[in-house]
Scaffold this motif. Structure first.
Motif, PDB file in Angstrom:
ATOM      1  N   HIS A  41       0.828  -1.205   0.000  1.00  0.00           N
ATOM      2  CA  HIS A  41       0.000   0.000   0.000  1.00  0.00           C
ATOM      3  C   HIS A  41       0.862   1.255   0.000  1.00  0.00           C
ATOM      4  O   HIS A  41       1.562   1.546   0.970  1.00  0.00           O
ATOM      5  CB  HIS A  41      -0.912  -0.008   1.227  1.00  0.00           C
ATOM      6  N   PHE A  42       0.809   2.009  -1.116  1.00  0.00           N
ATOM      7  CA  PHE A  42       1.559   3.257  -1.255  1.00  0.00           C
ATOM      8  C   PHE A  42       0.596   4.405  -1.536  1.00  0.00           C
ATOM      9  O   PHE A  42       0.737   5.128  -2.516  1.00  0.00           O
ATOM     10  CB  PHE A  42       2.585   3.142  -2.390  1.00  0.00           C
ATOM     11  N   ASN A  43      -0.383   4.573  -0.671  1.00  0.00           N
ATOM     12  CA  ASN A  43      -1.362   5.650  -0.870  1.00  0.00           C
ATOM     13  C   ASN A  43      -1.626   6.401   0.418  1.00  0.00           C
ATOM     14  O   ASN A  43      -2.759   6.749   0.738  1.00  0.00           O
ATOM     15  CB  ASN A  43      -2.674   5.087  -1.435  1.00  0.00           C
ATOM     16  N   ALA A  44      -0.564   6.674   1.186  1.00  0.00           N
ATOM     17  CA  ALA A  44      -0.724   7.447   2.415  1.00  0.00           C
ATOM     18  C   ALA A  44      -1.200   8.866   2.127  1.00  0.00           C
ATOM     19  O   ALA A  44      -1.888   9.479   2.944  1.00  0.00           O
ATOM     20  CB  ALA A  44       0.594   7.491   3.188  1.00  0.00           C
ATOM     21  N   ALA A  45      -0.858   9.402   0.954  1.00  0.00           N
ATOM     22  CA  ALA A  45      -1.285  10.751   0.597  1.00  0.00           C
ATOM     23  C   ALA A  45      -2.736  10.793   0.141  1.00  0.00           C
ATOM     24  O   ALA A  45      -3.282  11.883  -0.077  1.00  0.00           O
ATOM     25  CB  ALA A  45      -0.387  11.314  -0.503  1.00  0.00           C
ATOM     26  N   GLY A  46      -3.360   9.623  -0.001  1.00  0.00           N
ATOM     27  CA  GLY A  46      -4.789   9.578  -0.312  1.00  0.00           C
ATOM     28  C   GLY A  46      -5.565   9.170   0.921  1.00  0.00           C
ATOM     29  O   GLY A  46      -6.376   9.936   1.453  1.00  0.00           O
ATOM     30  N   ALA A  47      -5.324   7.963   1.385  1.00  0.00           N
ATOM     31  CA  ALA A  47      -5.904   7.463   2.631  1.00  0.00           C
ATOM     32  C   ALA A  47      -4.987   6.356   3.129  1.00  0.00           C
ATOM     33  O   ALA A  47      -4.937   5.275   2.542  1.00  0.00           O
ATOM     34  CB  ALA A  47      -7.328   6.943   2.413  1.00  0.00           C
ATOM     35  N   ALA A  48      -4.254   6.642   4.185  1.00  0.00           N
ATOM     36  CA  ALA A  48      -3.301   5.676   4.718  1.00  0.00           C
ATOM     37  C   ALA A  48      -4.016   4.534   5.432  1.00  0.00           C
ATOM     38  O   ALA A  48      -5.199   4.633   5.783  1.00  0.00           O
ATOM     39  CB  ALA A  48      -2.338   6.371   5.681  1.00  0.00           C
ATOM     40  N   LEU A  49      -3.304   3.456   5.655  1.00  0.00           N
ATOM     41  CA  LEU A  49      -3.857   2.328   6.397  1.00  0.00           C
ATOM     42  C   LEU A  49      -3.937   2.683   7.879  1.00  0.00           C
ATOM     43  O   LEU A  49      -2.939   3.098   8.476  1.00  0.00           O
ATOM     44  CB  LEU A  49      -2.970   1.096   6.226  1.00  0.00           C
ATOM     45  N   PRO A  50      -5.099   2.518   8.507  1.00  0.00           N
ATOM     46  CA  PRO A  50      -5.215   2.795   9.942  1.00  0.00           C
ATOM     47  C   PRO A  50      -4.634   1.643  10.761  1.00  0.00           C
ATOM     48  O   PRO A  50      -4.491   0.519  10.266  1.00  0.00           O
ATOM     49  CB  PRO A  50      -6.723   2.903  10.153  1.00  0.00           C
ATOM     50  N   THR A  51      -4.328   1.916  12.005  1.00  0.00           N
ATOM     51  CA  THR A  51      -3.870   0.869  12.910  1.00  0.00           C
ATOM     52  C   THR A  51      -5.071   0.137  13.507  1.00  0.00           C
ATOM     53  O   THR A  51      -6.206   0.601  13.444  1.00  0.00           O
ATOM     54  CB  THR A  51      -3.045   1.447  14.066  1.00  0.00           C
ATOM     55  N   ARG A  52      -4.787  -0.990  14.110  1.00  0.00           N
ATOM     56  CA  ARG A  52      -5.840  -1.727  14.804  1.00  0.00           C
ATOM     57  C   ARG A  52      -6.432  -0.897  15.944  1.00  0.00           C
ATOM     58  O   ARG A  52      -7.625  -0.978  16.233  1.00  0.00           O
ATOM     59  CB  ARG A  52      -5.288  -3.048  15.338  1.00  0.00           C
ATOM     60  N   GLY A  53      -5.601  -0.094  16.601  1.00  0.00           N
ATOM     61  CA  GLY A  53      -6.096   0.746  17.684  1.00  0.00           C
ATOM     62  C   GLY A  53      -7.115   1.760  17.214  1.00  0.00           C
ATOM     63  O   GLY A  53      -8.119   2.008  17.898  1.00  0.00           O
ATOM     64  N   VAL A  54      -6.876   2.355  16.046  1.00  0.00           N
ATOM     65  CA  VAL A  54      -7.821   3.318  15.476  1.00  0.00           C
ATOM     66  C   VAL A  54      -9.144   2.625  15.146  1.00  0.00           C
ATOM     67  O   VAL A  54     -10.228   3.112  15.490  1.00  0.00           O
ATOM     68  CB  VAL A  54      -7.220   3.979  14.221  1.00  0.00           C
ATOM     69  N   VAL A 230      -5.456  24.045   8.101  1.00  0.00           N
ATOM     70  CA  VAL A 230      -6.414  22.941   8.023  1.00  0.00           C
ATOM     71  C   VAL A 230      -5.694  21.666   7.628  1.00  0.00           C
ATOM     72  O   VAL A 230      -4.664  21.705   6.947  1.00  0.00           O
ATOM     73  CB  VAL A 230      -7.542  23.227   7.002  1.00  0.00           C
ATOM     74  N   THR A 231      -6.229  20.544   8.088  1.00  0.00           N
ATOM     75  CA  THR A 231      -5.683  19.259   7.673  1.00  0.00           C
ATOM     76  C   THR A 231      -6.780  18.210   7.751  1.00  0.00           C
ATOM     77  O   THR A 231      -7.864  18.459   8.278  1.00  0.00           O
ATOM     78  CB  THR A 231      -4.476  18.854   8.531  1.00  0.00           C
ATOM     79  N   THR A 232      -6.482  17.047   7.209  1.00  0.00           N
ATOM     80  CA  THR A 232      -7.412  15.936   7.217  1.00  0.00           C
ATOM     81  C   THR A 232      -6.853  14.814   8.076  1.00  0.00           C
ATOM     82  O   THR A 232      -5.655  14.776   8.351  1.00  0.00           O
ATOM     83  CB  THR A 232      -7.658  15.431   5.781  1.00  0.00           C
ATOM     84  N   GLY A 233      -7.724  13.898   8.479  1.00  0.00           N
ATOM     85  CA  GLY A 233      -7.269  12.794   9.300  1.00  0.00           C
ATOM     86  C   GLY A 233      -6.817  11.584   8.515  1.00  0.00           C
ATOM     87  O   GLY A 233      -5.969  10.818   8.968  1.00  0.00           O
ATOM     88  N   ARG A 234      -7.368  11.391   7.326  1.00  0.00           N
ATOM     89  CA  ARG A 234      -7.236  10.099   6.647  1.00  0.00           C
ATOM     90  C   ARG A 234      -5.883   9.867   5.989  1.00  0.00           C
ATOM     91  O   ARG A 234      -5.570   8.750   5.587  1.00  0.00           O
ATOM     92  CB  ARG A 234      -8.323   9.956   5.588  1.00  0.00           C
ATOM     93  N   LYS A 235      -5.078  10.903   5.847  1.00  0.00           N
ATOM     94  CA  LYS A 235      -3.831  10.764   5.106  1.00  0.00           C
ATOM     95  C   LYS A 235      -2.701  10.317   6.040  1.00  0.00           C
ATOM     96  O   LYS A 235      -2.761   9.223   6.596  1.00  0.00           O
ATOM     97  CB  LYS A 235      -3.527  12.067   4.374  1.00  0.00           C
ATOM     98  N   PHE A 236      -1.707  11.126   6.247  1.00  0.00           N
ATOM     99  CA  PHE A 236      -0.542  10.681   7.003  1.00  0.00           C
ATOM    100  C   PHE A 236      -0.818  10.497   8.492  1.00  0.00           C
ATOM    101  O   PHE A 236      -0.017   9.895   9.196  1.00  0.00           O
ATOM    102  CB  PHE A 236       0.627  11.632   6.766  1.00  0.00           C
ATOM    103  N   LEU A 237      -1.946  11.002   8.979  1.00  0.00           N
ATOM    104  CA  LEU A 237      -2.310  10.750  10.370  1.00  0.00           C
ATOM    105  C   LEU A 237      -2.890   9.356  10.581  1.00  0.00           C
ATOM    106  O   LEU A 237      -3.004   8.903  11.712  1.00  0.00           O
ATOM    107  CB  LEU A 237      -3.323  11.801  10.852  1.00  0.00           C
ATOM    108  N   ARG A 238      -3.345   8.697   9.508  1.00  0.00           N
ATOM    109  CA  ARG A 238      -3.855   7.325   9.570  1.00  0.00           C
ATOM    110  C   ARG A 238      -5.162   7.238  10.363  1.00  0.00           C
ATOM    111  O   ARG A 238      -5.465   6.222  10.993  1.00  0.00           O
ATOM    112  CB  ARG A 238      -2.799   6.384  10.153  1.00  0.00           C
ATOM    113  N   ALA A 239      -5.945   8.283  10.323  1.00  0.00           N
ATOM    114  CA  ALA A 239      -7.238   8.330  11.009  1.00  0.00           C
ATOM    115  C   ALA A 239      -8.356   7.940  10.044  1.00  0.00           C
ATOM    116  O   ALA A 239      -8.132   7.793   8.836  1.00  0.00           O
ATOM    117  CB  ALA A 239      -7.476   9.734  11.569  1.00  0.00           C
ATOM    118  N   PRO A 240      -9.580   7.772  10.534  1.00  0.00           N
ATOM    119  CA  PRO A 240     -10.685   7.412   9.635  1.00  0.00           C
ATOM    120  C   PRO A 240     -11.013   8.521   8.634  1.00  0.00           C
ATOM    121  O   PRO A 240     -10.748   9.705   8.871  1.00  0.00           O
ATOM    122  CB  PRO A 240     -11.862   7.205  10.597  1.00  0.00           C
TER     123      PRO A 240
END
Length: 418
Positions: A41-54, A230-240
């Motif tokens: 998976h090389f799409n952190a700038a689109g929507a990164a993979l979240p962790t199990r904790g998230v 402003v920022t989003t959660g889904r990219k490099f933060l790995r949020a939903p």
């Protein structure tokens, strides 16, 4: 951006540590990232993979809503929800009262820019790296309110030319300067702090779109000197998906009034009056994805625990190594500035459309995206580049992933798959 083609699960490969890079425990990151075993998976700038904790935080709250109801579940988790503001503030060097939660960076940009109420006689200066959604809003405001919209001059690396920007602002026209810290269309990094110093000197208002940089690079709003971020959660933060946040400098709150106050951030005090919340929550709406925001909180805390300096160093190095490997493939041209210091890597393959390359790489279990010029006309369109392939690694990518991407691109470039 339209979602890229996805690949079926591939056979999990024993992860190998990424060599010669700064210290990040890649094996540990992979162990808590279920998706890292299913594809490269090389799409952190689109929507990164979240962790199990998230994911657990989100699902647990949905279960609580199932058992008790949405309002009741939110009341029970109020302390955790409030903690999200503190975590966001800690990450970007702000106070928690300066943080507002949104469903996306685009929503935050729209609400805050509208709250500025730009009018005729003012000027908006935008970086050429501006993302399509924000650019469309800027162009609409300029057209409907007769506002002068200027695309900031750029240097040989396509970064904002700071001396040229200063020359524009020196005429004294009230100006809003809006800059994408890292664009969607390349690995460029704008000189955000240098821009902030100039905008402050001439009394302008500075908006930083940090969608691609928070969680990726160090972003300190005080050091950068921005008035809003402003920022989003889904990219490099790995949020939903459906999460994001904004910073608004506290000194701006009293004059930056929401154009459509909501019960979340305002109290209706009489038949013809209302009072706004004293914090940046005045820009929020009552309804929001509580479960997703709790996931955002976990992602923020995990990012803080991993360390921004460590993550930044690792990600910059990963981008550098990937650019070097791709540039060595005949028929592949890296489309980023030569000295890019980010983990976003863009490239083109001779004779192969970016979208076609994405499909073929997906078939090989490698997930990347294509970025068309319609998502960045002031950048890709201006360069005459119809589209690029974008690969963006994160801390869960190991050497096995990199080899799969590089081998796949080499196969496409040499015509093996054509």
């Amino acid at each position: 951006m339209n979602p890229p083609p996805t690949a079926d699960a591939v056979t999990a490969t024993a992860p190998a540590p990424v060599a010669d890079g700064p210290s990040i425990d890649v094996a540990a990151e992979r162990a808590r990232t279920a998706g890292s075993a299913l594809a490269h998976h090389f799409n952190a700038a689109g929507a990164a993979l979240p962790t199990r904790g998230v994911v657990t935080a989100v699902v647990d709250h949905l279960r609580l809503e199932e058992q008790k109801g949405g309002y009741e579940a939110a009341a029970e988790r109020r302390g955790r929800i409030d903690a999200v503001y503190a975590s966001a503030a800690a990450l970007v060097g702000a106070a928690s009262t300066e943080i507002a939660l949104f469903d996306s960076a685009s929503t935050g940009l729209r609400i805050l820019l509208d709250a500025l109420r730009p009018t005729r006689g003012q000027r908006i200066v935008a970086s050429s790296s501006t993302y399509v959604s924000h650019a469309l809003h800027l162009m609409s405001l300029a057209r409907e309110h007769d506002i002068d919209l200027v695309i900031a001059p750029y240097d040989e690396g396509r970064r904002v030319d700071v001396p040229a920007l200063e020359a524009i602002l020196a005429d004294g026209v009230p100006s809003i300067v809006t800059v994408a810290h890292v664009p969607t269309s390349s690995g460029l990094v704008e000189p955000a702090a240098e821009i902030g110093e100039v905008v402050q000197r001439y009394g302008g208002t500075y908006i930083l779109d940090a969608t691609q940089s928070v969680g990726h690079l160090s972003v300190d709003v005080r050091e950068i000197g921005c008035d809003m971020m402003v920022t989003t959660g889904r990219k490099f933060l790995r949020a939903p998906r459906g999460t994001g946040f904004a910073y608004v400098r506290d000194s701006l709150l009293e004059r930056l009034l929401p154009i459509a106050p909501d019960v979340r951030g305002a109290q209706w005090t009489s038949s013809a009056s209302w009072e706004l919340d004293a914090s940046a929550r005045r820009y929020e709406t009552w309804e929001g994805p509580v479960a997703a925001r709790l996931g955002l909180g976990v992602a923020l805390d995990e990012t803080l625990a991993r360390g921004i300096p460590e993550s930044e160093a690792w990600l910059i190095d990963a981008g550098r190594r990937l650019r070097t490997a791709l540039a060595d493939i005949e028929g592949v041209t890296v489309a980023d500035p030569a000295d890019s210091r980010s983990a976003i890597v863009t490239f083109v393959i001779d004779g192969v459309g970016a979208a076609d390359a994405v499909v073929e790489l997906a078939r090989r279990g490698v997930r990347v995206v294509s970025v068309p010029a319609t998502h960045g006309q002031w950048d890709l369109g201006d360069r005459g580049v119809p589209s690029v392939v974008r690969a963006s690694p994160h801390v869960y990518n190991d050497d096995t992933d990199v080899a799969a991407l590089v081998d796949g691109v080499a196969a496409i470039a040499t015509g093996i798959t054509r």
